[in-house]
Design an enzyme around this catalytic site. Structure first.
Site, PDB file in Angstrom:
ATOM      1  N   SER A 119     -12.715  22.081  44.628  1.00  0.00           N
ATOM      2  CA  SER A 119     -12.856  23.299  44.093  1.00  0.00           C
ATOM      3  C   SER A 119     -13.555  24.219  45.149  1.00  0.00           C
ATOM      4  CB  SER A 119     -12.913  23.020  43.026  1.00  0.00           C
ATOM      5  OG  SER A 119     -13.091  23.912  41.873  1.00  0.00           O
ATOM      6  N   ASP A 173      -2.183  22.969  38.379  1.00  0.00           N
ATOM      7  CA  ASP A 173      -4.349  23.296  37.800  1.00  0.00           C
ATOM      8  C   ASP A 173      -3.859  24.557  37.360  1.00  0.00           C
ATOM      9  OD1 ASP A 173      -6.647  24.444  39.251  1.00  0.00           O
ATOM     10  OD2 ASP A 173      -6.073  23.522  40.655  1.00  0.00           O
ATOM     11  N   HIS A 204      -6.893  20.040  36.782  1.00  0.00           N
ATOM     12  CA  HIS A 204      -7.681  20.078  38.174  1.00  0.00           C
ATOM     13  C   HIS A 204      -7.560  19.253  37.992  1.00  0.00           C
ATOM     14  CE1 HIS A 204     -10.113  22.538  40.505  1.00  0.00           C
ATOM     15  NE2 HIS A 204     -11.312  22.773  39.891  1.00  0.00           N
TER      16      HIS A 204
END
Length: 223
Positions: A119, A173, A204
Site C-alpha cells: 500500500s 480491494d 486489501h
C-alpha cells in the site's frame, strides 16, 4: 552518517545473510505488522536473508481528520491523480535510501537488496527503486499504486531499467482500487519495464497464494 536512520524491526532467516529485503508497511501500521510473515515464506536454509521492516514516522493524515498516525506521506484527497503527497513521498524515499545505503556499508551488494512495500509502502518502493542509481535485486509492490506516474519517463534511473518487478493486487480491494494497480503496471510497460503482475481474489490484504509466489520470486532473485 549524516542522516539518522529510521527505526526498524529486523528478522534474519539464518546466520550471515548475504541478501536483504527492506519492506515498508501500509498506512497506520508499523514494521511489526509484516515481520511475522517471514517464517511463512519458508525460505530455504541455504538462502539466509536479512529482512528490515522500518517504521514510518507519525504524521497528520488529512483524509483521516488530520489524525496522527504512522504514514509514509499525507493523503490529502482520494482523487487518483493527487492521492499521494509528493513532498512526503520524497522525504520517505530519502529515509529509505539512507537505510539502503547503510546496508551497502554493511557489505550487502546492491543487486542482493530488494525494496518491498504494501500500500503506502509500495508507493515508496516504486518511487525510490525506479530512481536509484545502483542496480538493485528487485522491487516488490503489493496492493499499491504509483505516485506521479507521468514523471517516471524523465526521472527513471538507467541502472534499473530492467529491474525485476513483482506486482500484486487484490481484485476486491476497496482501499486501493485494482484499477490503480493496473495503471501502475501500464505505466511500467509504457516505460519499457517488464513487471510480473499477479492478481488475487482478496481485499486489501495478503493471501497464502501470494506468499507462496513471493517466496518463489525472492528465491529466484536472490539465489
Amino acid at each position: 552518517m549524516s542522516q539518522t536512520l529510521l527505526p526498524f524491526v529486523e528478522v534474519n532467516t539464518g546466520e550471515n545473510p548475504q541478501a536483504c529485503v527492506i519492506w515498508m508497511h501500509g498506512l497506520g501500521d508499523s514494521g511489526h505488522g509484516f515481520a511475522p510473515i517471514v517464517p511463512e515464506l519458508k525460505l530455504p536454509a541455504s538462502l539466509p536473508v536479512k529482512f528490515l521492516f522500518p517504521h514510518a514516522p507519525t504524521r497528520a493524515v488529512t483524509i483521516n481528520n488530520n489524525m496522527q498516525m504512522p504514514a509514509w506521506y499525507d493523503i490529502k484527497s482520494l482523487d487518483f491523480n493527487s492521492r499521494a503527497d509528493l513532498t512526503g513521498v520524497e522525504e520517505s524515499a530519502d529515509s529509505i535510501k539512507a537505510l539502503f545505503n547503510a546496508q551497502l556499508e554493511a557489505g550487502f551488494k546492491p543487486e542482493k537488496i530488494i525494496l518491498a512495500g504494501f500500500s503506502q509502502g509500495g508507493v515508496i518502493a516504486y518511487h525510490l527503486g525506479l530512481r536509484l542509481f545502483q542496480r538493485i535485486g528487485g522491487i516488490m509492490a503489493l496492493s499499491t499504486y504509483m505516485c506521479e506516474p507521468d514523471s517516471l519517463a524523465q526521472q527513471a534511473s538507467d541502472a534499473n531499467r530492467s529491474v525485476p518487478l513483482f506486482v500484486a493486487h487484490g481484485d476486491q480491494d476497496p482501499v486501493v482500487p485494482p484499477m490503480l494497480g493496473q495503471m501502475a503496471v501500464d505505466t511500467l510497460k509504457q516505460n519499457g519495464y517488464q513487471p510480473e503482475f499477479h492478481r488475487y481474489t482478496m481485499q486489501h490484504s495478503v493471501c497464502l497464494q501470494e506468499l507462496e509466489d513471493i517466496s518463489a520470486w525472492l528465491q529466484q532473485r536472490l539465489s
